[in-house]
Design a protein around this motif. Structure first.
Motif, PDB file in Angstrom:
ATOM      1  N   PHE A 188       1.055  -1.186   0.514  1.00 41.85           N
ATOM      2  CA  PHE A 188       0.110   0.139   0.019  1.00 41.85           C
ATOM      3  C   PHE A 188       0.749   1.254  -0.352  1.00 41.85           C
ATOM      4  CE2 PHE A 188      -1.754  -3.227   2.367  1.00 41.85           C
ATOM      5  CZ  PHE A 188      -2.920  -3.293   2.043  1.00 41.85           C
ATOM      6  N   PRO A 189       0.221   2.024  -0.604  1.00 45.87           N
ATOM      7  CA  PRO A 189       1.040   3.420   0.130  1.00 45.87           C
ATOM      8  C   PRO A 189       1.338   4.151   1.018  1.00 45.87           C
ATOM      9  CG  PRO A 189      -0.499   3.744  -1.685  1.00 45.87           C
ATOM     10  CD  PRO A 189      -0.998   2.475  -1.098  1.00 45.87           C
ATOM     11  N   ILE A 190       2.563   4.701   1.221  1.00 50.50           N
ATOM     12  CA  ILE A 190       3.056   5.033   2.737  1.00 50.50           C
ATOM     13  C   ILE A 190       2.701   6.391   2.670  1.00 50.50           C
ATOM     14  CG2 ILE A 190       4.644   5.027   4.605  1.00 50.50           C
ATOM     15  CD1 ILE A 190       3.454   2.632   3.751  1.00 50.50           C
ATOM     16  N   ILE A 191       1.781   6.590   3.441  1.00 48.24           N
ATOM     17  CA  ILE A 191       1.341   8.199   3.663  1.00 48.24           C
ATOM     18  C   ILE A 191       2.687   8.996   4.932  1.00 48.24           C
ATOM     19  CG2 ILE A 191      -0.689   9.875   3.719  1.00 48.24           C
ATOM     20  CD1 ILE A 191      -1.889   7.614   2.590  1.00 48.24           C
ATOM     21  N   THR A 192       3.246   9.939   4.580  1.00 50.03           N
ATOM     22  CA  THR A 192       3.460  10.883   5.405  1.00 50.03           C
ATOM     23  C   THR A 192       3.923  12.088   5.486  1.00 50.03           C
ATOM     24  OG1 THR A 192       5.968   9.839   7.458  1.00 50.03           O
ATOM     25  CG2 THR A 192       6.355   9.822   5.117  1.00 50.03           C
ATOM     26  N   ASP A 232      -9.590   7.633   4.212  1.00 53.22           N
ATOM     27  CA  ASP A 232     -10.676   7.061   3.074  1.00 53.22           C
ATOM     28  C   ASP A 232      -9.652   5.896   2.146  1.00 53.22           C
ATOM     29  OD1 ASP A 232     -12.308   9.337   3.056  1.00 53.22           O
ATOM     30  OD2 ASP A 232     -10.499  10.625   1.931  1.00 53.22           O
ATOM     31  N   SER A 233      -8.471   4.689   3.633  1.00 54.13           N
ATOM     32  CA  SER A 233      -8.075   3.756   2.508  1.00 54.13           C
ATOM     33  C   SER A 233      -7.582   3.714   1.807  1.00 54.13           C
ATOM     34  CB  SER A 233      -9.240   2.827   2.563  1.00 54.13           C
ATOM     35  OG  SER A 233      -9.923   2.549   3.506  1.00 54.13           O
ATOM     36  N   ILE A 234      -6.992   5.342   2.036  1.00 50.03           N
ATOM     37  CA  ILE A 234      -5.944   5.572   0.440  1.00 50.03           C
ATOM     38  C   ILE A 234      -4.115   4.933   0.631  1.00 50.03           C
ATOM     39  CG2 ILE A 234      -4.122   7.240  -0.674  1.00 50.03           C
ATOM     40  CD1 ILE A 234      -6.920   9.085  -0.411  1.00 50.03           C
ATOM     41  N   GLY A 235      -4.107   4.560   2.039  1.00 54.08           N
ATOM     42  CA  GLY A 235      -2.829   3.749   2.656  1.00 54.08           C
ATOM     43  C   GLY A 235      -2.342   3.559   3.869  1.00 54.08           C
ATOM     44  N   VAL A 236      -1.207   3.127   3.817  1.00 57.46           N
ATOM     45  CA  VAL A 236      -1.013   3.214   5.559  1.00 57.46           C
ATOM     46  C   VAL A 236      -0.081   4.909   5.970  1.00 57.46           C
ATOM     47  CG1 VAL A 236       0.202   1.940   7.140  1.00 57.46           C
ATOM     48  CG2 VAL A 236      -0.903   1.104   5.440  1.00 57.46           C
ATOM     49  N   ALA A 237      -1.062   5.481   6.920  1.00 64.74           N
ATOM     50  CA  ALA A 237       0.249   6.132   7.576  1.00 64.74           C
ATOM     51  C   ALA A 237       1.417   6.193   8.932  1.00 64.74           C
ATOM     52  CB  ALA A 237      -0.679   7.461   8.120  1.00 64.74           C
ATOM     53  N   ALA A 238       2.513   7.282   8.643  1.00 62.28           N
ATOM     54  CA  ALA A 238       3.836   6.616   9.419  1.00 62.28           C
ATOM     55  C   ALA A 238       3.867   8.225  10.056  1.00 62.28           C
ATOM     56  CB  ALA A 238       4.721   6.453   8.376  1.00 62.28           C
ATOM     57  N   ILE A 239       2.695   7.925  11.307  1.00 65.84           N
ATOM     58  CA  ILE A 239       3.005   9.664  11.620  1.00 65.84           C
ATOM     59  C   ILE A 239       2.410   9.025  13.377  1.00 65.84           C
ATOM     60  CG2 ILE A 239       1.436  10.473   9.925  1.00 65.84           C
ATOM     61  CD1 ILE A 239      -1.404  10.091  11.482  1.00 65.84           C
TER      62      ILE A 239
END
Length: 297
Positions: A188-192, A232-239
């Protein structure tokens, strides 16, 4: 007779290193600043400042006077506090804040400041830590709550809180049951955080050490946007998990563990101590107290 305004003008010129910058700080004109310094030098019968193309520099006598002026201004603050109390200590503080702090305990800080120092006016700027550090050193903000410390000159850095990054996923993300691996997350995209930030490069290093080179890191300068994209289930957040505490409590989001040690965001209240700006230290001290209260909750 030397008045306090003239001494304050001398102090600001000494701190900013220039008549033009001092005039901006004092909301006056450069000729007015020059006139006050000339008057002060005439009354004391000594040269206090030397000017060249790079700005203004204190002479030996100027440095000697600066020590006395700092004590006079500190005594003025002490006098106001003793006679008028906290209500008598007013002014404007330009406060720079990392968005992570905005999403955690900034509201409690603002309430505390309003209760204890009702005469303080705050001008708040929300930005990335790198930009806040630059703004602090350039003097466009007075106090910065950021990923620190600020390693510039004689900056004071009060430790606030440590927030490790967490893997935050939407409840409905099609992720296999535990244990989840770092490789599983790369599907999945990693959103950070934004590309220029420390956590972005630390995450990139984490994946490279695990020999995972096809990870899609979605850099985003807006923490609010990262949270929205994750919901919105676009990816996994690293926060930090602290910024989505409410969503974790409702079950909309959840934290997954991979067994890897995650980068830690260490925040500081950074400022420059100045005798003419006692509010800088006051705001930073209270920020440290509020952060400590949140860390024990």
């Amino acid at each position: 007779m030397i008045d306090l305004r003239t001494l304050e003008t001398f102090y600001v010129v000494a701190q900013t290193g220039g008549f033009h910058r001092a005039a901006e700080k004092l909301n006056t004109t450069q000729p007015a600043v020059s006139a006050r310094i000339a008057q002060l030098e005439q009354e004391l019968k000594v040269r206090l400042l030397e000017r060249d193309k790079r700005g203004s520099h204190l002479t030996a006598k100027g440095r000697e006077l600066l020590g006395y002026v700092e004590r006079i201004m500190a005594l003025r603050t002490e006098m106001v506090m003793a006679v008028a109390g906290r209500d008598g200590l007013g002014g404007t503080v330009q406060l720079g804040v990392s968005e992570t702090i905005v999403h955690t305990w900034l509201p409690d800080l603002l309430k505390r400041l309003n209760q204890e120092y009702p005469s303080i006016t705050l001008e708040i700027s929300v930005d990335g830590s790198a930009n806040l550090a630059t703004a602090l050193t350039e003097g466009t903000i007075n106090v910065a709550l950021l990923i620190g410390p600020v390693n510039a000159g004689n900056a004071t850095n009060l430790p606030l809180c440590d927030y490790p990054l967490s893997w935050i996923v939407p409840a409905q993300l099609p992720l296999k049951a535990s244990p989840v691996t770092l490789e599983d997350l790369t599907a999945f995209p990693i959103i950070t955080f934004a590309r220029r930030t420390r956590p972005y490069w630390q995450l990139l290093e984490l994946f490279e050490k695990a020999h995972l080179h096809k990870v899609r890191l979605f850099a985003n300068s807006s923490l609010s946007s990262i949270i929205r994209m994750t919901l919105d289930s676009i990816g996994v957040a690293a926060i930090p998990s602290q910024v989505v505490a409410e969503h974790l409590a409702t079950g909309e989001l959840r934290v997954v563990e991979t067994g890897h040690e995650m980068p830690v965001l260490s925040f500081t209240a950074s400022f420059f101590k100045r005798a003419d700006m006692p509010l800088n230290s006051i705001v930073a001290d209270i920020a440290q107290q509020v952060a400590a209260q949140h860390s024990t909750k």
